[in-house]
Design an enzyme around this catalytic site. Structure first.
Site, PDB file in Angstrom:
ATOM      1  N   ARG A 121      19.485  -1.421  18.855  1.00 45.13           N
ATOM      2  CA  ARG A 121      18.704  -0.378  19.547  1.00 45.13           C
ATOM      3  C   ARG A 121      17.829   0.439  18.599  1.00 45.13           C
ATOM      4  NH1 ARG A 121      23.659   0.079  22.028  1.00 45.13           N
ATOM      5  NH2 ARG A 121      23.703  -0.917  24.069  1.00 45.13           N
ATOM      6  N   LYS A 143       2.547   0.512  16.300  1.00 44.11           N
ATOM      7  CA  LYS A 143       2.520  -0.573  17.291  1.00 44.11           C
ATOM      8  C   LYS A 143       3.178  -1.784  16.661  1.00 44.11           C
ATOM      9  CE  LYS A 143      -1.584  -0.030  20.187  1.00 44.11           C
ATOM     10  NZ  LYS A 143      -2.820  -0.746  20.572  1.00 44.11           N
ATOM     11  N   GLU A 185     -12.288  -4.480  10.159  1.00 39.20           N
ATOM     12  CA  GLU A 185     -11.554  -3.324  10.701  1.00 39.20           C
ATOM     13  C   GLU A 185     -12.011  -2.035  10.016  1.00 39.20           C
ATOM     14  OE1 GLU A 185      -9.613  -3.706  13.267  1.00 39.20           O
ATOM     15  OE2 GLU A 185      -8.716  -5.702  13.166  1.00 39.20           O
ATOM     16  N   LYS A 227      -7.084   6.729  11.232  1.00 33.24           N
ATOM     17  CA  LYS A 227      -6.131   6.145  12.163  1.00 33.24           C
ATOM     18  C   LYS A 227      -5.044   7.167  12.496  1.00 33.24           C
ATOM     19  CE  LYS A 227      -3.603   2.411  13.897  1.00 33.24           C
ATOM     20  NZ  LYS A 227      -3.401   0.970  13.974  1.00 33.24           N
ATOM     21  N   GLU A 237      -1.103   5.467  23.283  1.00 34.66           N
ATOM     22  CA  GLU A 237      -2.325   4.902  23.858  1.00 34.66           C
ATOM     23  C   GLU A 237      -2.471   5.148  25.347  1.00 34.66           C
ATOM     24  OE1 GLU A 237      -3.639   1.233  22.122  1.00 34.66           O
ATOM     25  OE2 GLU A 237      -4.958   0.785  23.798  1.00 34.66           O
ATOM     26  N   ARG A 241      -6.641   6.593  21.915  1.00 31.14           N
ATOM     27  CA  ARG A 241      -6.299   5.570  20.936  1.00 31.14           C
ATOM     28  C   ARG A 241      -7.050   4.260  21.181  1.00 31.14           C
ATOM     29  NH1 ARG A 241      -0.360   4.189  18.268  1.00 31.14           N
ATOM     30  NH2 ARG A 241      -1.051   2.372  17.102  1.00 31.14           N
ATOM     31  N   ASN A 245      -9.744  -0.018  19.608  1.00 34.10           N
ATOM     32  CA  ASN A 245      -9.989  -1.373  20.107  1.00 34.10           C
ATOM     33  C   ASN A 245     -11.475  -1.715  20.105  1.00 34.10           C
ATOM     34  OD1 ASN A 245      -7.291  -1.660  20.583  1.00 34.10           O
ATOM     35  ND2 ASN A 245      -7.430  -0.985  22.707  1.00 34.10           N
ATOM     36  N   HIS A 248     -12.780  -5.243  19.938  1.00 37.43           N
ATOM     37  CA  HIS A 248     -11.625  -6.120  20.138  1.00 37.43           C
ATOM     38  C   HIS A 248     -11.587  -6.845  21.483  1.00 37.43           C
ATOM     39  CE1 HIS A 248     -10.218  -4.402  16.435  1.00 37.43           C
ATOM     40  NE2 HIS A 248      -9.088  -5.071  16.473  1.00 37.43           N
ATOM     41  N   HIS A 252     -11.007 -10.474  20.645  1.00 40.22           N
ATOM     42  CA  HIS A 252      -9.752 -11.169  20.990  1.00 40.22           C
ATOM     43  C   HIS A 252     -10.007 -12.421  21.804  1.00 40.22           C
ATOM     44  CE1 HIS A 252      -6.574  -7.766  20.444  1.00 40.22           C
ATOM     45  NE2 HIS A 252      -6.681  -8.525  19.387  1.00 40.22           N
ATOM     46  N   HIS A 265      -8.461 -12.984  12.823  1.00 39.46           N
ATOM     47  CA  HIS A 265      -8.638 -11.774  13.625  1.00 39.46           C
ATOM     48  C   HIS A 265      -9.881 -10.959  13.249  1.00 39.46           C
ATOM     49  CE1 HIS A 265      -7.357  -8.364  16.046  1.00 39.46           C
ATOM     50  NE2 HIS A 265      -7.559  -7.588  14.991  1.00 39.46           N
TER      51      HIS A 265
HETATM   52  N1  NAD Z   1       0.150  -3.212  14.928  1.00 36.73           N
HETATM   53  C1  NAD Z   1      -1.136  -2.959  14.941  1.00 36.73           C
HETATM   54  O1  NAD Z   1      -1.583  -1.834  15.199  1.00 36.73           O
HETATM   55  C2  NAD Z   1      -2.088  -4.060  14.586  1.00 36.73           C
HETATM   56  C3  NAD Z   1      -3.423  -3.760  14.321  1.00 36.73           C
HETATM   57  C4  NAD Z   1      -4.264  -4.802  13.932  1.00 36.73           C
HETATM   58  C5  NAD Z   1      -3.762  -6.081  13.802  1.00 36.73           C
HETATM   59  N2  NAD Z   1      -2.456  -6.343  14.068  1.00 36.73           N
HETATM   60  C6  NAD Z   1      -1.890  -7.693  13.903  1.00 36.73           C
HETATM   61  O2  NAD Z   1      -1.983  -8.058  12.538  1.00 36.73           O
HETATM   62  C7  NAD Z   1      -1.997  -9.482  12.445  1.00 36.73           C
HETATM   63  C8  NAD Z   1      -3.027  -9.909  11.423  1.00 36.73           C
HETATM   64  O3  NAD Z   1      -2.643  -9.393  10.164  1.00 36.73           O
HETATM   65  P1  NAD Z   1      -3.252  -9.937   8.796  1.00 36.73           P
HETATM   66  O4  NAD Z   1      -4.714 -10.036   8.939  1.00 36.73           O
HETATM   67  O5  NAD Z   1      -2.677  -9.111   7.734  1.00 36.73           O
HETATM   68  O6  NAD Z   1      -2.741 -11.453   8.747  1.00 36.73           O
HETATM   69  P2  NAD Z   1      -1.451 -12.134   8.066  1.00 36.73           P
HETATM   70  O7  NAD Z   1      -0.295 -11.253   8.127  1.00 36.73           O
HETATM   71  O8  NAD Z   1      -1.347 -13.471   8.683  1.00 36.73           O
HETATM   72  O9  NAD Z   1      -1.884 -12.304   6.548  1.00 36.73           O
HETATM   73  C9  NAD Z   1      -2.971 -13.127   6.227  1.00 36.73           C
HETATM   74  C10 NAD Z   1      -2.611 -14.150   5.141  1.00 36.73           C
HETATM   75  O10 NAD Z   1      -2.564 -13.484   3.881  1.00 36.73           O
HETATM   76  C11 NAD Z   1      -1.339 -13.803   3.201  1.00 36.73           C
HETATM   77  N3  NAD Z   1      -1.064 -12.660   2.343  1.00 36.73           N
HETATM   78  C12 NAD Z   1      -0.614 -11.456   2.707  1.00 36.73           C
HETATM   79  N4  NAD Z   1      -0.647 -10.604   1.674  1.00 36.73           N
HETATM   80  C13 NAD Z   1      -1.108 -11.303   0.613  1.00 36.73           C
HETATM   81  C14 NAD Z   1      -1.369 -10.958  -0.740  1.00 36.73           C
HETATM   82  N5  NAD Z   1      -1.243  -9.709  -1.177  1.00 36.73           N
HETATM   83  N6  NAD Z   1      -1.817 -11.935  -1.552  1.00 36.73           N
HETATM   84  C15 NAD Z   1      -2.023 -13.192  -1.083  1.00 36.73           C
HETATM   85  N7  NAD Z   1      -1.810 -13.569   0.180  1.00 36.73           N
HETATM   86  C16 NAD Z   1      -1.370 -12.612   1.018  1.00 36.73           C
HETATM   87  C17 NAD Z   1      -0.375 -14.050   4.304  1.00 36.73           C
HETATM   88  O11 NAD Z   1       0.708 -14.824   3.869  1.00 36.73           O
HETATM   89  C18 NAD Z   1      -1.253 -14.783   5.326  1.00 36.73           C
HETATM   90  O12 NAD Z   1      -1.353 -16.142   5.010  1.00 36.73           O
HETATM   91  C19 NAD Z   1      -2.263  -9.993  13.840  1.00 36.73           C
HETATM   92  O13 NAD Z   1      -1.058 -10.534  14.349  1.00 36.73           O
HETATM   93  C20 NAD Z   1      -2.649  -8.758  14.629  1.00 36.73           C
HETATM   94  O14 NAD Z   1      -2.254  -8.834  15.982  1.00 36.73           O
HETATM   95  C21 NAD Z   1      -1.615  -5.348  14.446  1.00 36.73           C
HETATM   96 ZN    ZN Z   2      -7.815  -5.524  14.860  1.00 35.32          ZN
END
Ligand code: NAD
Ligand code: ZN
Length: 361
Positions: A121, A143, A185, A227, A237, A241, A245, A248, A252, A265
């Site tokens: 939990r 999130k 972003e 942010k 949201e 908030r 997006n 997006h 998306h 992304h």
């Molecule tokens: N929670 C939120 O508010 C929010 C906001 C935006 C995006 N997201 C989510 O985030 C995700 C995308 O995140 P991302 O772009 O970080 O992708 P990711 O986590 O897939 O990382 C991208 C790649 O970089 C590699 N990597 C990470 N750090 C590294 C480093 N320091 N050196 C070398 N390689 C490294 C990872 O292994 C991966 O292959 C999506 O699932 C999206 O939905 C969430």
């Molecule tokens: Zn995003």
């Protein structure tokens, strides 16, 4: 180290930003009173690069550390991986006094955060984001989510971390494509809420592309600050908030249609922002010169502004799937000039017409 606070009453926390700060994670956990056992959730790529530093720091601070690896990639941000993580947490003997460290990009952060929100939990968790996208966006704001076959981030929770530790130096190993995608972003904050920051980006393209540390630290701090301000006003949201997006809705949709590997992304968001700017012009929120300025900045960071040509019906249904609600119009975020936003209620069909998007049928 610079410190920013996200003020959310009982859920408040600090964001610590600096170069080489990852090795101090253990002492920050101790300072917050986090106790006993910790599971570091990461993936093989990030574990190979930073696992040891984090493990040693935590162990050195007196913690019993287990490391849980999940496979690398968005396609693994799902219920099956989450189930494996629960098994590993139980196996490692984590109890309600234990905590989780999410070490990696947004995929690890979102999944580990959701595991922390739901295991027993809810147990505390710490974000150590290692991609630009995660450092400027996903690690802040609480999130957490996994994807469902029917759509991205459909299963999740609002759950704030205990602190966020951003080591700017970790970006040095990031693949260039991921770095550029993260810039989408960053640009988003400029276009939708902060003209001065947009101008800062325009003036510092070379330094940013060269990964100048001081410049990066400034940039990351500003994004986190923006942010945090938005999240403080609207944690769950219910309105404001949604400005985050920006770019997006269509982004998306293209991300889904192109397949997650063809467009990552941030690349999809870059395309979505240009289309959003066009819609904003069509609705009278800004003029054509603003679109040019937004696309020019996106291009200078090596991102494409050209939307792939996709099937009209598939695009419309992708827009609707992503909306997370079934009826009628979409609250679409427009940019009002550069640095402000406006919300328009628009039908998916109207998004296509107003953006002048080329589709096939
Ligand atoms: N929670 C939120 O508010 C929010 C906001 C935006 C995006 N997201 C989510 O985030 C995700 C995308 O995140 P991302 O772009 O970080 O992708 P990711 O986590 O897939 O990382 C991208 C790649 O970089 C590699 N990597 C990470 N750090 C590294 C480093 N320091 N050196 C070398 N390689 C490294 C990872 O292994 C991966 O292959 C999506 O699932 C999206 O939905 C969430
Ligand atoms: Zn995003």
């Amino acid at each position: 180290v610079s410190v920013l606070t996200v003020n959310l009453a009982d859920n408040s926390y600090d964001i610590l930003i600096g170069c080489g700060v990852m090795s101090s994670i253990g002492s920050h956990c101790v300072a917050l009173g986090l106790s006993s056992r910790v599971a570091v959730i990461t993936n093989p790529t990030v574990n190979a690069l930073y696992g040891e530093v984090v493990r040693n720091s935590l162990a050195g601070a007196g913690y019993t550390v287990s490391v849980i690896e999940i496979p690398d990639g968005e396609v693994y941000k799902n219920a099956e991986t989450l189930a494996n993580v629960y098994d590993a947490l139980i196996e490692a003997g984590l109890d309600r006094k234990s905590f989780i460290v999410a070490l990696g990009g947004g995929v690890v952060g979102d999944l580990a955060g959701f595991a922390a929100a739901t295991y027993l939990r809810g147990i505390p968790f710490v974000q150590v984001p290692t991609t630009l996208l995660a450092q400027v966006d996903s690690s802040v704001g609480g999130k957490t989510a996994i994807d469902h076959p029917r759509g991205k981030n459909l299963i999740g929770a609002f759950y704030q971390p205990r602190f966020v530790l951003i080591d700017v130096d970790s970006l040095a190993t990031l693949p260039e494509r991921e770095y550029r995608a993260g810039m989408a972003e960053v640009i988003k904050y400029g276009v939708a809420i902060d003209l001065i920051f947009f101008e800062y980006l325009e003036q510092h393209v070379d330094a940013i592309m060269a990964m100048d540390r001081e410049c990066l630290e400034t940039l990351i701090r500003r994004c986190c600050q923006l942010k945090a301000q938005v999240v403080e006003l609207d944690e769950k949201e219910s309105g404001l908030r949604a400005v985050l997006n920006y770019g997006h809705t269509l982004g998306h949709a293209f991300e889904m249609l192109a397949g997650y590997s063809e467009l990552v992304h941030g690349e999809a968001v870059a395309i979505g922002m240009v289309l959003a700017a066009r819609i904003s012009v069509a609705r009278g929120h800004c003029d054509a010169a603003d679109i040019k300025r937004v696309s020019a900045l996106i291009c200078r960071f090596g991102l494409t502004t050209q939307a792939p040509i996709v099937d009209r019906q598939r695009l419309l249904s992708a827009i609707l799937t992503d909306k997370k609600s079934a009826d009628g119009a979409i609250s679409f975020i427009c940019n009002s000039g550069i640095g402000n936003f406006a919300i328009e209620l628009l039908l998916p069909e109207e998004l296509l017409t107003l953006s002048g998007l080329e589709v096939c049928s």
